[in-house]
Scaffold this motif. Structure first.
Motif, PDB file in Angstrom:
ATOM      1  N   ALA A 126       0.865  -1.178   0.000  1.00 43.79           N
ATOM      2  CA  ALA A 126       0.000   0.000   0.000  1.00 43.79           C
ATOM      3  C   ALA A 126       0.900   1.226   0.000  1.00 43.79           C
ATOM      4  O   ALA A 126       1.726   1.385   0.898  1.00 43.79           O
ATOM      5  N   GLY A 127       0.766   2.082  -1.031  1.00 39.34           N
ATOM      6  CA  GLY A 127       1.574   3.292  -1.097  1.00 39.34           C
ATOM      7  C   GLY A 127       2.549   3.267  -2.258  1.00 39.34           C
ATOM      8  O   GLY A 127       2.844   2.198  -2.815  1.00 39.34           O
ATOM      9  N   ALA A 128       3.039   4.461  -2.625  1.00 35.55           N
ATOM     10  CA  ALA A 128       3.977   4.552  -3.744  1.00 35.55           C
ATOM     11  C   ALA A 128       4.906   5.755  -3.573  1.00 35.55           C
ATOM     12  O   ALA A 128       5.381   6.321  -4.550  1.00 35.55           O
ATOM     13  N   GLY A 129       5.169   6.140  -2.315  1.00 33.62           N
ATOM     14  CA  GLY A 129       6.061   7.262  -2.054  1.00 33.62           C
ATOM     15  C   GLY A 129       7.511   6.795  -1.911  1.00 33.62           C
ATOM     16  O   GLY A 129       7.887   5.717  -2.399  1.00 33.62           O
ATOM     17  N   GLY A 130       8.304   7.577  -1.188  1.00 36.55           N
ATOM     18  CA  GLY A 130       9.727   7.265  -1.033  1.00 36.55           C
ATOM     19  C   GLY A 130       9.966   5.926  -0.354  1.00 36.55           C
ATOM     20  O   GLY A 130      10.848   5.153  -0.765  1.00 36.55           O
ATOM     21  N   ALA A 131       9.184   5.618   0.680  1.00 37.17           N
ATOM     22  CA  ALA A 131       9.380   4.355   1.397  1.00 37.17           C
ATOM     23  C   ALA A 131       9.045   3.175   0.490  1.00 37.17           C
ATOM     24  O   ALA A 131       9.756   2.162   0.478  1.00 37.17           O
ATOM     25  N   ALA A 132       7.965   3.310  -0.295  1.00 36.09           N
ATOM     26  CA  ALA A 132       7.573   2.230  -1.209  1.00 36.09           C
ATOM     27  C   ALA A 132       8.673   1.979  -2.240  1.00 36.09           C
ATOM     28  O   ALA A 132       8.927   0.833  -2.639  1.00 36.09           O
ATOM     29  N   ARG A 152      -3.347   5.547  -3.457  1.00 39.59           N
ATOM     30  CA  ARG A 152      -4.448   6.505  -3.617  1.00 39.59           C
ATOM     31  C   ARG A 152      -4.323   7.242  -4.958  1.00 39.59           C
ATOM     32  O   ARG A 152      -5.275   7.363  -5.693  1.00 39.59           O
ATOM     33  N   THR A 153      -3.123   7.728  -5.246  1.00 35.68           N
ATOM     34  CA  THR A 153      -2.878   8.390  -6.532  1.00 35.68           C
ATOM     35  C   THR A 153      -2.266   7.352  -7.475  1.00 35.68           C
ATOM     36  O   THR A 153      -1.074   7.033  -7.384  1.00 35.68           O
ATOM     37  N   PHE A 154      -3.096   6.825  -8.361  1.00 32.54           N
ATOM     38  CA  PHE A 154      -2.646   5.718  -9.201  1.00 32.54           C
ATOM     39  C   PHE A 154      -1.424   6.089 -10.033  1.00 32.54           C
ATOM     40  O   PHE A 154      -0.487   5.296 -10.189  1.00 32.54           O
ATOM     41  N   THR A 197       2.128   3.680   3.423  1.00 31.08           N
ATOM     42  CA  THR A 197       1.435   4.971   3.464  1.00 31.08           C
ATOM     43  C   THR A 197       1.520   5.508   4.899  1.00 31.08           C
ATOM     44  O   THR A 197       1.963   4.802   5.809  1.00 31.08           O
ATOM     45  N   SER A 198       1.044   6.742   5.075  1.00 32.32           N
ATOM     46  CA  SER A 198       1.010   7.301   6.436  1.00 32.32           C
ATOM     47  C   SER A 198      -0.348   7.069   7.086  1.00 32.32           C
ATOM     48  O   SER A 198      -0.607   7.613   8.171  1.00 32.32           O
ATOM     49  N   VAL A 199      -1.216   6.272   6.468  1.00 33.04           N
ATOM     50  CA  VAL A 199      -2.539   5.999   7.046  1.00 33.04           C
ATOM     51  C   VAL A 199      -2.381   5.101   8.272  1.00 33.04           C
ATOM     52  O   VAL A 199      -1.831   4.000   8.180  1.00 33.04           O
ATOM     53  N   GLY A 248       5.889  -4.068  13.215  1.00 31.58           N
ATOM     54  CA  GLY A 248       5.782  -2.608  13.161  1.00 31.58           C
ATOM     55  C   GLY A 248       7.064  -1.979  12.603  1.00 31.58           C
ATOM     56  O   GLY A 248       8.033  -2.680  12.293  1.00 31.58           O
ATOM     57  N   GLY A 249       7.082  -0.649  12.496  1.00 26.23           N
ATOM     58  CA  GLY A 249       8.171   0.052  11.825  1.00 26.23           C
ATOM     59  C   GLY A 249       9.411   0.334  12.670  1.00 26.23           C
ATOM     60  O   GLY A 249      10.421   0.809  12.141  1.00 26.23           O
ATOM     61  N   LEU A 250       9.349   0.036  13.991  1.00 24.23           N
ATOM     62  CA  LEU A 250      10.485   0.415  14.842  1.00 24.23           C
ATOM     63  C   LEU A 250      11.819  -0.265  14.458  1.00 24.23           C
ATOM     64  O   LEU A 250      12.833   0.427  14.336  1.00 24.23           O
TER      65      LEU A 250
HETATM   66  P1  NAP Z   1       5.669   9.864   1.151  1.00 21.02           P
HETATM   67  O1  NAP Z   1       6.714   9.779   0.093  1.00 21.02           O
HETATM   68  O2  NAP Z   1       5.134  11.193   1.544  1.00 21.02           O
HETATM   69  O3  NAP Z   1       4.450   8.904   0.694  1.00 21.02           O
HETATM   70  C1  NAP Z   1       3.265   8.848   1.453  1.00 21.02           C
HETATM   71  C2  NAP Z   1       2.376   7.726   0.931  1.00 21.02           C
HETATM   72  O4  NAP Z   1       1.203   7.671   1.767  1.00 21.02           O
HETATM   73  C3  NAP Z   1       1.880   7.938  -0.490  1.00 21.02           C
HETATM   74  O5  NAP Z   1       1.723   6.699  -1.111  1.00 21.02           O
HETATM   75  C4  NAP Z   1       0.521   8.626  -0.243  1.00 21.02           C
HETATM   76  O6  NAP Z   1      -0.393   8.469  -1.310  1.00 21.02           O
HETATM   77  C5  NAP Z   1       0.035   7.829   0.940  1.00 21.02           C
HETATM   78  N1  NAP Z   1      -1.007   8.537   1.698  1.00 21.02           N
HETATM   79  C6  NAP Z   1      -0.854   9.633   2.474  1.00 21.02           C
HETATM   80  N2  NAP Z   1      -2.058   9.996   3.013  1.00 21.02           N
HETATM   81  C7  NAP Z   1      -2.970   9.090   2.546  1.00 21.02           C
HETATM   82  C8  NAP Z   1      -4.363   8.922   2.731  1.00 21.02           C
HETATM   83  N3  NAP Z   1      -5.062   9.759   3.497  1.00 21.02           N
HETATM   84  N4  NAP Z   1      -4.979   7.887   2.123  1.00 21.02           N
HETATM   85  C9  NAP Z   1      -4.267   7.017   1.348  1.00 21.02           C
HETATM   86  N5  NAP Z   1      -2.930   7.133   1.121  1.00 21.02           N
HETATM   87  C10 NAP Z   1      -2.296   8.167   1.707  1.00 21.02           C
HETATM   88  O7  NAP Z   1       6.185   9.206   2.522  1.00 21.02           O
HETATM   89  P2  NAP Z   1       7.197   7.987   2.713  1.00 21.02           P
HETATM   90  O8  NAP Z   1       8.563   8.496   2.981  1.00 21.02           O
HETATM   91  O9  NAP Z   1       7.000   7.024   1.590  1.00 21.02           O
HETATM   92  O10 NAP Z   1       6.669   7.371   4.093  1.00 21.02           O
HETATM   93  C11 NAP Z   1       5.488   6.612   4.125  1.00 21.02           C
HETATM   94  C12 NAP Z   1       5.291   5.991   5.488  1.00 21.02           C
HETATM   95  O11 NAP Z   1       6.361   5.098   5.795  1.00 21.02           O
HETATM   96  C13 NAP Z   1       5.267   7.013   6.628  1.00 21.02           C
HETATM   97  O12 NAP Z   1       4.282   6.601   7.548  1.00 21.02           O
HETATM   98  C14 NAP Z   1       6.642   6.893   7.236  1.00 21.02           C
HETATM   99  O13 NAP Z   1       6.650   7.219   8.613  1.00 21.02           O
HETATM  100  C15 NAP Z   1       6.935   5.427   7.036  1.00 21.02           C
HETATM  101  N6  NAP Z   1       8.384   5.158   6.989  1.00 21.02           N
HETATM  102  C16 NAP Z   1       8.927   4.417   7.992  1.00 21.02           C
HETATM  103  C17 NAP Z   1      10.271   4.138   7.962  1.00 21.02           C
HETATM  104  C18 NAP Z   1      10.871   3.322   9.072  1.00 21.02           C
HETATM  105  O14 NAP Z   1      12.094   3.315   9.195  1.00 21.02           O
HETATM  106  N7  NAP Z   1      10.087   2.620   9.853  1.00 21.02           N
HETATM  107  C19 NAP Z   1      11.092   4.601   6.928  1.00 21.02           C
HETATM  108  C20 NAP Z   1      10.502   5.345   5.908  1.00 21.02           C
HETATM  109  C21 NAP Z   1       9.130   5.629   5.958  1.00 21.02           C
HETATM  110  P3  NAP Z   1      -0.467   9.583  -2.490  1.00 21.02           P
HETATM  111  O15 NAP Z   1       0.637   9.245  -3.439  1.00 21.02           O
HETATM  112  O16 NAP Z   1      -1.824   9.408  -3.056  1.00 21.02           O
HETATM  113  O17 NAP Z   1      -0.282  10.934  -1.834  1.00 21.02           O
END
Ligand code: NAP
Length: 287
Positions: A126-132, A152-154, A197-199, A248-250
């Motif tokens: 689920a998701g396609a941002g930096g973490a994905a 969410r954003t295909f 995702t951050s959901v 979990g993510g810790l």
């Molecule tokens: P990001 O690049 O900002 O991407 C955020 C992602 O969440 C996108 O896919 C975004 O979808 C989706 N999203 C945000 N709000 C949403 C909503 N209301 N409904 C559905 N989708 C939603 O952030 P990121 O760096 O990839 O981080 C994503 C998550 O991973 C965060 O929770 C971050 O804390 C976690 N993370 C954890 C670690 C760790 O070490 N544990 C490392 C990196 C990241 P859209 O594209 O549609 O906006």
């Protein structure tokens, strides 16, 4: 001279990195301060440029700057270029170099804390941002059979698959729109489900939400939520109720941070110290 390192992101109020990184630096008696450097988008170039000062060792980069910061550096390693994002900057003699420690941090957590080997496995993300993106590269390197991204954003998921696809080797990458039928079709065969995702993240509007329809969580899968605050997200709680294993993510946060620590200091990070203070910071019991 005291040296400085920090985390660049926005907002940063709830970041755990300053807590566990400072504890690790103090444990080894190093004269280094790890600070939170909240930075809105229009100040990013200035903030990154400031890392060229003689007393700066570098920085972590987090939401929302991991992709943009890559273009402000003098060089970056292969992993950074493959992911298209930087999470660690190292300063050496006026030049800034990018690294991505999320890839190794994710795989180590999955294998050591999740007890899961993704080789040959079908994965749903689920998701396609930096973490994905980091997760995609990690799963390709670990030989996953397929990785399907639902976002969410295909267009963002499609772009991820298009950009990372050429390095996928034997791993099939797919992007699907965020509709119930996509979840149903992909969840049936997946053995690993990952929330990128951050959901479900504490302090956001969606803190009580799940990025995945709960009734579709496969009971025989591992559900890995990259979110670390709260320690148990609504997705993890629902997955447990359905009989699935959860992670979990810790651990990922600590392992990526430990790799960054090594890049800045050349020293092995004291993992136990990092885990201990991070768990305390999240209000978790020792375990
Ligand atoms: P990001 O690049 O900002 O991407 C955020 C992602 O969440 C996108 O896919 C975004 O979808 C989706 N999203 C945000 N709000 C949403 C909503 N209301 N409904 C559905 N989708 C939603 O952030 P990121 O760096 O990839 O981080 C994503 C998550 O991973 C965060 O929770 C971050 O804390 C976690 N993370 C954890 C670690 C760790 O070490 N544990 C490392 C990196 C990241 P859209 O594209 O549609 O906006």
């Amino acid at each position: 001279m005291t040296k400085y390192v920090g985390v660049i992101g926005h907002p940063l109020k709830r970041s755990l990195s300053p807590v566990f990184q400072q504890a690790a630096l103090d444990h080894l008696g190093l004269d280094i301060r790890y600070e939170a450097w909240p930075t809105p988008e229009d100040r990013l170039a200035e903030r990154v440029g400031g890392l060229r000062a003689p007393d700066r060792l570098g920085a972590n980069v987090t939401i929302p700057h991991k992709q943009a910061a890559l273009y402000l550096l003098d060089g970056s390693d292969d992993l950074c270029r493959r992911v298209g994002a930087v999470n660690t900057i190292v300063h050496r003699e006026g030049k800034l170099y990018g690294h991505n420690t999320d890839v190794a941090g994710f795989l180590r957590a999955l294998r050591e804390d999740g007890g899961f080997d993704p080789a040959g496995v079908r994965v749903l993300v689920a998701g396609a941002g930096g973490a994905a993106r980091a997760v995609a590269v990690a799963l390709i390197d670990a030989g996953a059979a397929s990785v399907t991204f639902i976002n969410r954003t295909f267009s963002r998921a499609a772009e991820l698959v298009e950009e990372i696809g050429p390095q996928a080797g034997g791993t099939e990458l797919n992007a699907l729109p965020d509709v119930y039928a996509s979840w149903r079709a992909s969840a049936i065969s997946c053995r690993l489900l990952i929330n990128c995702t951050s959901v479900g993240m504490a302090g956001t509007k969606e803190e009580k939400g799940s990025p995945v329809p709960i009734e579709l969580i496969p009971p025989d899968a591992l559900v890995f939520d990259l979110i670390y605050r709260p320690a148990k997200t609504p997705l993890m709680a629902a997955a447990e109720k359905r009989g699935a294993s959860v992670l979990g993510g810790l651990p990922m946060l600590i392992y990526q941070g430990a790799e960054s620590f090594h890049l800045w200091t050349g020293l092995e990070a004291p993992l136990e110290v990092m885990f201990k203070v991070a768990r305390a910071g999240l209000g978790m019991k020792e375990g």
